[in-house]
Design a protein around this motif. Structure first.
Motif, PDB file in Angstrom:
ATOM      1  N   GLY A  53       0.806  -1.217   0.000  1.00  0.00           N
ATOM      2  CA  GLY A  53       0.000   0.000   0.000  1.00  0.00           C
ATOM      3  C   GLY A  53       0.838   1.265   0.000  1.00  0.00           C
ATOM      4  N   GLU A  71      -7.724  -0.483  -2.776  1.00  0.00           N
ATOM      5  CA  GLU A  71      -7.991   0.889  -2.339  1.00  0.00           C
ATOM      6  C   GLU A  71      -7.726   1.102  -0.841  1.00  0.00           C
ATOM      7  OE1 GLU A  71      -8.609   3.128  -4.554  1.00  0.00           O
ATOM      8  OE2 GLU A  71      -8.831   1.689  -6.203  1.00  0.00           O
ATOM      9  N   ARG A  73      -5.805   1.745   2.646  1.00  0.00           N
ATOM     10  CA  ARG A  73      -4.582   2.420   3.080  1.00  0.00           C
ATOM     11  C   ARG A  73      -3.574   1.394   3.595  1.00  0.00           C
ATOM     12  NH1 ARG A  73      -7.230   6.296   7.426  1.00  0.00           N
ATOM     13  NH2 ARG A  73      -8.000   4.223   7.926  1.00  0.00           N
ATOM     14  N   ARG A  75      -1.931   1.168   6.301  1.00  0.00           N
ATOM     15  CA  ARG A  75      -2.056   0.719   7.686  1.00  0.00           C
ATOM     16  C   ARG A  75      -3.255  -0.204   7.900  1.00  0.00           C
ATOM     17  NH1 ARG A  75      -4.929   6.166   9.704  1.00  0.00           N
ATOM     18  NH2 ARG A  75      -3.642   7.241   8.199  1.00  0.00           N
ATOM     19  N   ASP A  76      -4.136  -0.294   6.917  1.00  0.00           N
ATOM     20  CA  ASP A  76      -5.287  -1.193   7.062  1.00  0.00           C
ATOM     21  C   ASP A  76      -5.081  -2.537   6.365  1.00  0.00           C
ATOM     22  OD1 ASP A  76      -6.667   0.729   8.523  1.00  0.00           O
ATOM     23  OD2 ASP A  76      -7.396   1.711   6.706  1.00  0.00           O
TER      24      ASP A  76
END
Ligand code: ADP
Ligand code: ADP
Length: 227
Positions: A53, A71, A73, A75-76
């Motif tokens: 990412g 799509e 981020r 950190r997710d």
């Protein structure tokens, strides 16, 4: 642990030039150690950064455990990354560097202590925990960076030329250490290198990139046997 799938994934930095990663399709199995190999500029780092990412996917998709993360981020995504340059915080001790990843996601203090101790044991960092990066050798810094990257139990573990700043002898021992740790953790791993020996000795499978295009992907035995 997780499966990873690139589906026709491309990255164009510059529309006047061919894509840095060109319609990459690749499935990585749960717990697999996949090495991305190829000459400098072939798109290895970009392909890995797209998964983490850190670089957008301009066309196509990337799936983790069957879920489209294109799509999401960074950190997710539950993808952790070890960089060539270690990227440790210079003013923090090894312990603080490792714990920081957990404090960020509001892990209870007792659990942080336990996790840091676990990572330190796995990577033989016990004697380094109160030192700052400037007081460590390159190999020690790299082990701390690895500790920091595994402490959150990521689904996917990414490494970008993690051994390239180490001397030859240390490279060989660290190679074995990373491979053993990966097997112990069972974490799905993507490892970028331009070094054929690393690819051959570390990977369950090796994916060869050239000019952003996947040339072949196979086990080291198949790839490097020349009948
Ligand atoms: P490798 O990791 O195999 O050395 P890279 O993924 O770093 O390859 O680079 C692939 C291609 O993309 C190269 O032509 C490189 O110059 C280009 N590239 C990499 N990063 C950028 C960037 N941030 N901006 C523009 N072009 C880039
Ligand atoms: P690598 O060791 O992965 O090949 P490089 O040394 O080529 O990396 O690149 C280091 C940094 O410069 C990376 O962040 C990369 O994205 C960026 N970069 C590489 N090529 C270009 C380029 N042509 N234009 C802009 N940035 C680039």
């Amino acid at each position: 642990m997780a499966t990873v799938e690139y589906r026709q994934a491309s990255r164009m930095y510059d529309l006047t030039r061919p894509p840095a990663v060109n319609r990459l399709s690749l499935k990585i199995e749960d717990g697999e150690f996949l090495v991305l190999v190829g000459p400098s500029g072939s798109g290895k780092s970009t392909a890995m950064r797209m998964l983490a990412g850190l670089e957008p996917v301009d066309e196509g998709q990337i799936l983790i455990d069957g879920k489209d993360v294109t799509e999401l981020r960074a950190r997710d995504r539950d993808v952790s990354m070890v960089f060539q340059s270690y990227a440790l915080y210079p003013n923090m001790t090894a312990r603080q560097n490792i714990a920081f990843a957990l404090e960020n996601i509001k892990t209870p203090k007792a659990q942080i202590k336990e996790k840091v101790a676990q990572a330190a044991a796995m990577l033989e960092l016990e004697d380094l925990l109160d030192k700052k990066p400037s007081q460590m050798s390159g190999g020690q810094r790299q082990r701390v960076a690895m500790g920091r990257s595994i402490v959150r139990d990521p689904k996917v573990w990414c490494m970008d030329e993690p051994l390239s700043n180490l001397d030859a002898k240390l490279r060989v021992s660290t190679r074995a250490q990373i491979a053993a740790l990966q097997r112990e953790l069972g974490v799905t791993t993507v490892y970028v290198t331009h070094d054929q020996t690393e690819a051959m000795t570390m990977g369950d499978r090796v994916a060869v990139l050239k000019d952003g295009v996947l040339q072949q992907v196979d086990t080291p035995t198949h790839l490097y046997s020349h009948p």
